[in-house]
Design a protein around this motif. Sequence first.
Motif, PDB file in Angstrom:
ATOM      1  N   GLN A  33       0.834  -1.197   0.000  1.00  0.00           N
ATOM      2  CA  GLN A  33       0.000   0.000   0.000  1.00  0.00           C
ATOM      3  C   GLN A  33       0.871   1.250   0.000  1.00  0.00           C
ATOM      4  O   GLN A  33       2.007   1.228   0.489  1.00  0.00           O
ATOM      5  CB  GLN A  33      -0.894  -0.002   1.245  1.00  0.00           C
ATOM      6  CG  GLN A  33      -1.846  -1.189   1.302  1.00  0.00           C
ATOM      7  CD  GLN A  33      -2.610  -1.257   2.607  1.00  0.00           C
ATOM      8  OE1 GLN A  33      -2.059  -0.998   3.670  1.00  0.00           O
ATOM      9  NE2 GLN A  33      -3.868  -1.633   2.533  1.00  0.00           N
ATOM     10  N   TYR A  35       0.538   5.277   1.284  1.00  0.00           N
ATOM     11  CA  TYR A  35      -0.203   6.245   2.074  1.00  0.00           C
ATOM     12  C   TYR A  35       0.443   7.615   1.908  1.00  0.00           C
ATOM     13  O   TYR A  35       1.647   7.736   1.677  1.00  0.00           O
ATOM     14  CB  TYR A  35      -0.177   5.880   3.568  1.00  0.00           C
ATOM     15  CG  TYR A  35      -0.980   4.662   3.949  1.00  0.00           C
ATOM     16  CD1 TYR A  35      -0.472   3.374   3.740  1.00  0.00           C
ATOM     17  CD2 TYR A  35      -2.239   4.790   4.534  1.00  0.00           C
ATOM     18  CE1 TYR A  35      -1.213   2.257   4.100  1.00  0.00           C
ATOM     19  CE2 TYR A  35      -2.977   3.678   4.895  1.00  0.00           C
ATOM     20  CZ  TYR A  35      -2.458   2.431   4.674  1.00  0.00           C
ATOM     21  OH  TYR A  35      -3.197   1.320   5.033  1.00  0.00           O
ATOM     22  N   LEU A  88       4.349   7.166   2.307  1.00  0.00           N
ATOM     23  CA  LEU A  88       4.768   5.949   3.015  1.00  0.00           C
ATOM     24  C   LEU A  88       4.289   4.722   2.250  1.00  0.00           C
ATOM     25  O   LEU A  88       3.112   4.640   1.876  1.00  0.00           O
ATOM     26  CB  LEU A  88       4.160   5.919   4.420  1.00  0.00           C
ATOM     27  CG  LEU A  88       4.601   7.009   5.388  1.00  0.00           C
ATOM     28  CD1 LEU A  88       3.600   7.152   6.524  1.00  0.00           C
ATOM     29  CD2 LEU A  88       5.982   6.713   5.941  1.00  0.00           C
ATOM     30  N   VAL A 100       1.213  -5.210   9.113  1.00  0.00           N
ATOM     31  CA  VAL A 100       1.695  -4.280   8.091  1.00  0.00           C
ATOM     32  C   VAL A 100       2.990  -3.641   8.547  1.00  0.00           C
ATOM     33  O   VAL A 100       3.088  -3.150   9.668  1.00  0.00           O
ATOM     34  CB  VAL A 100       0.630  -3.210   7.821  1.00  0.00           C
ATOM     35  CG1 VAL A 100       1.163  -2.156   6.872  1.00  0.00           C
ATOM     36  CG2 VAL A 100      -0.622  -3.854   7.247  1.00  0.00           C
ATOM     37  N   PHE A 102       5.746  -0.629   7.701  1.00  0.00           N
ATOM     38  CA  PHE A 102       5.852   0.626   6.973  1.00  0.00           C
ATOM     39  C   PHE A 102       7.281   0.914   6.544  1.00  0.00           C
ATOM     40  O   PHE A 102       8.236   0.564   7.231  1.00  0.00           O
ATOM     41  CB  PHE A 102       5.349   1.787   7.824  1.00  0.00           C
ATOM     42  CG  PHE A 102       3.862   1.924   7.787  1.00  0.00           C
ATOM     43  CD1 PHE A 102       3.065   1.148   8.605  1.00  0.00           C
ATOM     44  CD2 PHE A 102       3.254   2.819   6.915  1.00  0.00           C
ATOM     45  CE1 PHE A 102       1.685   1.247   8.560  1.00  0.00           C
ATOM     46  CE2 PHE A 102       1.875   2.923   6.862  1.00  0.00           C
ATOM     47  CZ  PHE A 102       1.096   2.140   7.683  1.00  0.00           C
ATOM     48  N   GLY A 103       7.388   1.585   5.410  1.00  0.00           N
ATOM     49  CA  GLY A 103       8.676   2.042   4.932  1.00  0.00           C
ATOM     50  C   GLY A 103       9.135   3.274   5.690  1.00  0.00           C
ATOM     51  O   GLY A 103       8.425   3.822   6.527  1.00  0.00           O
ATOM     52  N   THR A 104      10.326   3.722   5.349  1.00  0.00           N
ATOM     53  CA  THR A 104      10.968   4.838   6.052  1.00  0.00           C
ATOM     54  C   THR A 104      10.400   6.194   5.643  1.00  0.00           C
ATOM     55  O   THR A 104      10.618   7.171   6.327  1.00  0.00           O
ATOM     56  CB  THR A 104      12.472   4.810   5.786  1.00  0.00           C
ATOM     57  OG1 THR A 104      12.688   4.630   4.377  1.00  0.00           O
ATOM     58  CG2 THR A 104      13.128   3.657   6.528  1.00  0.00           C
ATOM     59  N   GLY A 105       9.675   6.243   4.537  1.00  0.00           N
ATOM     60  CA  GLY A 105       9.004   7.482   4.143  1.00  0.00           C
ATOM     61  C   GLY A 105       9.806   8.350   3.187  1.00  0.00           C
ATOM     62  O   GLY A 105      11.031   8.378   3.231  1.00  0.00           O
TER      63      GLY A 105
ATOM     64  N   TYR B  33      -4.271  -1.375  15.888  1.00  0.00           N
ATOM     65  CA  TYR B  33      -2.814  -1.262  15.950  1.00  0.00           C
ATOM     66  C   TYR B  33      -2.415   0.006  16.697  1.00  0.00           C
ATOM     67  O   TYR B  33      -3.131   1.011  16.658  1.00  0.00           O
ATOM     68  CB  TYR B  33      -2.211  -1.147  14.540  1.00  0.00           C
ATOM     69  CG  TYR B  33      -2.666  -2.194  13.550  1.00  0.00           C
ATOM     70  CD1 TYR B  33      -3.890  -2.082  12.913  1.00  0.00           C
ATOM     71  CD2 TYR B  33      -1.854  -3.271  13.230  1.00  0.00           C
ATOM     72  CE1 TYR B  33      -4.313  -3.026  11.991  1.00  0.00           C
ATOM     73  CE2 TYR B  33      -2.267  -4.225  12.308  1.00  0.00           C
ATOM     74  CZ  TYR B  33      -3.494  -4.096  11.696  1.00  0.00           C
ATOM     75  OH  TYR B  33      -3.905  -5.034  10.781  1.00  0.00           O
ATOM     76  N   TYR B  35       1.000   2.463  16.561  1.00  0.00           N
ATOM     77  CA  TYR B  35       2.278   2.781  15.950  1.00  0.00           C
ATOM     78  C   TYR B  35       2.873   3.995  16.645  1.00  0.00           C
ATOM     79  O   TYR B  35       2.154   4.844  17.170  1.00  0.00           O
ATOM     80  CB  TYR B  35       2.104   3.130  14.468  1.00  0.00           C
ATOM     81  CG  TYR B  35       1.768   1.971  13.570  1.00  0.00           C
ATOM     82  CD1 TYR B  35       0.443   1.614  13.331  1.00  0.00           C
ATOM     83  CD2 TYR B  35       2.764   1.245  12.933  1.00  0.00           C
ATOM     84  CE1 TYR B  35       0.127   0.561  12.483  1.00  0.00           C
ATOM     85  CE2 TYR B  35       2.459   0.187  12.089  1.00  0.00           C
ATOM     86  CZ  TYR B  35       1.142  -0.145  11.870  1.00  0.00           C
ATOM     87  OH  TYR B  35       0.834  -1.186  11.027  1.00  0.00           O
ATOM     88  N   GLY B  40      10.806  12.441  10.984  1.00  0.00           N
ATOM     89  CA  GLY B  40      11.443  12.034   9.741  1.00  0.00           C
ATOM     90  C   GLY B  40      11.465  10.543   9.493  1.00  0.00           C
ATOM     91  O   GLY B  40      12.160  10.075   8.584  1.00  0.00           O
ATOM     92  N   MET B  41      10.699   9.796  10.275  1.00  0.00           N
ATOM     93  CA  MET B  41      10.726   8.340  10.143  1.00  0.00           C
ATOM     94  C   MET B  41       9.348   7.824   9.750  1.00  0.00           C
ATOM     95  O   MET B  41       8.352   8.502   9.837  1.00  0.00           O
ATOM     96  CB  MET B  41      11.132   7.704  11.481  1.00  0.00           C
ATOM     97  CG  MET B  41      12.467   8.172  12.010  1.00  0.00           C
ATOM     98  SD  MET B  41      13.832   7.595  11.011  1.00  0.00           S
ATOM     99  CE  MET B  41      13.844   5.870  11.450  1.00  0.00           C
ATOM    100  N   GLY B  42       9.338   6.572   9.351  1.00  0.00           N
ATOM    101  CA  GLY B  42       8.067   5.911   9.102  1.00  0.00           C
ATOM    102  C   GLY B  42       7.412   5.523  10.413  1.00  0.00           C
ATOM    103  O   GLY B  42       7.709   6.074  11.470  1.00  0.00           O
ATOM    104  N   LEU B  43       6.547   4.555  10.362  1.00  0.00           N
ATOM    105  CA  LEU B  43       5.806   4.116  11.544  1.00  0.00           C
ATOM    106  C   LEU B  43       6.330   2.780  12.039  1.00  0.00           C
ATOM    107  O   LEU B  43       6.550   1.866  11.240  1.00  0.00           O
ATOM    108  CB  LEU B  43       4.322   3.988  11.198  1.00  0.00           C
ATOM    109  CG  LEU B  43       3.656   5.301  10.861  1.00  0.00           C
ATOM    110  CD1 LEU B  43       2.860   5.199   9.588  1.00  0.00           C
ATOM    111  CD2 LEU B  43       2.750   5.724  12.000  1.00  0.00           C
ATOM    112  N   LEU B 105      -5.804   0.577   6.274  1.00  0.00           N
ATOM    113  CA  LEU B 105      -5.642   1.010   7.649  1.00  0.00           C
ATOM    114  C   LEU B 105      -6.248   2.397   7.794  1.00  0.00           C
ATOM    115  O   LEU B 105      -5.944   3.301   7.017  1.00  0.00           O
ATOM    116  CB  LEU B 105      -4.162   1.072   8.034  1.00  0.00           C
ATOM    117  CG  LEU B 105      -3.454  -0.258   8.259  1.00  0.00           C
ATOM    118  CD1 LEU B 105      -1.965  -0.032   8.442  1.00  0.00           C
ATOM    119  CD2 LEU B 105      -4.014  -0.964   9.474  1.00  0.00           C
TER     120      LEU B 105
END
Lengths: 112, 116
Positions: A33, A35, A88, A100, A102-105, B33, B35, B40-43, B105
């Motif tokens: 996905q 986002y 993301l 799920v 998540f990537g680093t963005g 969930y 998180y 500057g980071m993802g989740l 989500l």
Amino acid sequence: TQLLEQSPQFLSIQEGENLTVYCNSSSVFSSLQWYRQEPGEGPVLLVTVVTGGEVKKLKRLTFQFGDARKDSSLHITAAQPGDTGLYLCAGATPGGYQKVTFGTGTKLQVIP
Amino acid sequence: NAGVTQTPKFRILKIGQSMTLQCTQDMNHNYMYWYRQDPGMGLKLIYYSVGAGITDKGEVPNGYNVSRSTTEDFPLRLELAAPSQTSVYFCASSYTPAGRNTGELFFGEGSRLTVL
């Protein structure tokens, strides 16, 4: 732990330019996905891709899932200031639980 | 439509204090969930739940606890707050159709926590 690496981390472009964001992993995902998150808000789903090689279009955004279902790309044509935000990618692990990762963005800024 | 509601939106804690972040959803989703998102980071997944009475650890569960007594509510408890827990916390929920494991989500607006 599955890792999703996104590149680039930051991108600042002029309105009207094209761009591509990449999401890569060594793991196979049952779906992937994308986002978009705006400051002070939670992420909002743009698209889900589930089949290897699948391409989906959402207006000026084109999403592709890799043939091996380990990577994905997001291409934006003629970027607009409204595209500004944190993008993301998120991969769902095969199996019974919908877990799920998540990537680093990628933080995108589109300058008018 | 309320969706996923988190409270509080902002909180400052002193080191060693405890608190609970509340999360409720009105979509009758099975999965919920927690998180955390650092600048500057993802989740990063803290805990998740696949239904009332069932919870499991995510990537970064240390220092946190959860419970899921109802389908709607999924509170996150911080015991003995530490500066490393300064972050923005997001609660999310999803519905998994039978036979599939993909789904959107739905996120709350986040709770910004600072531990001093």
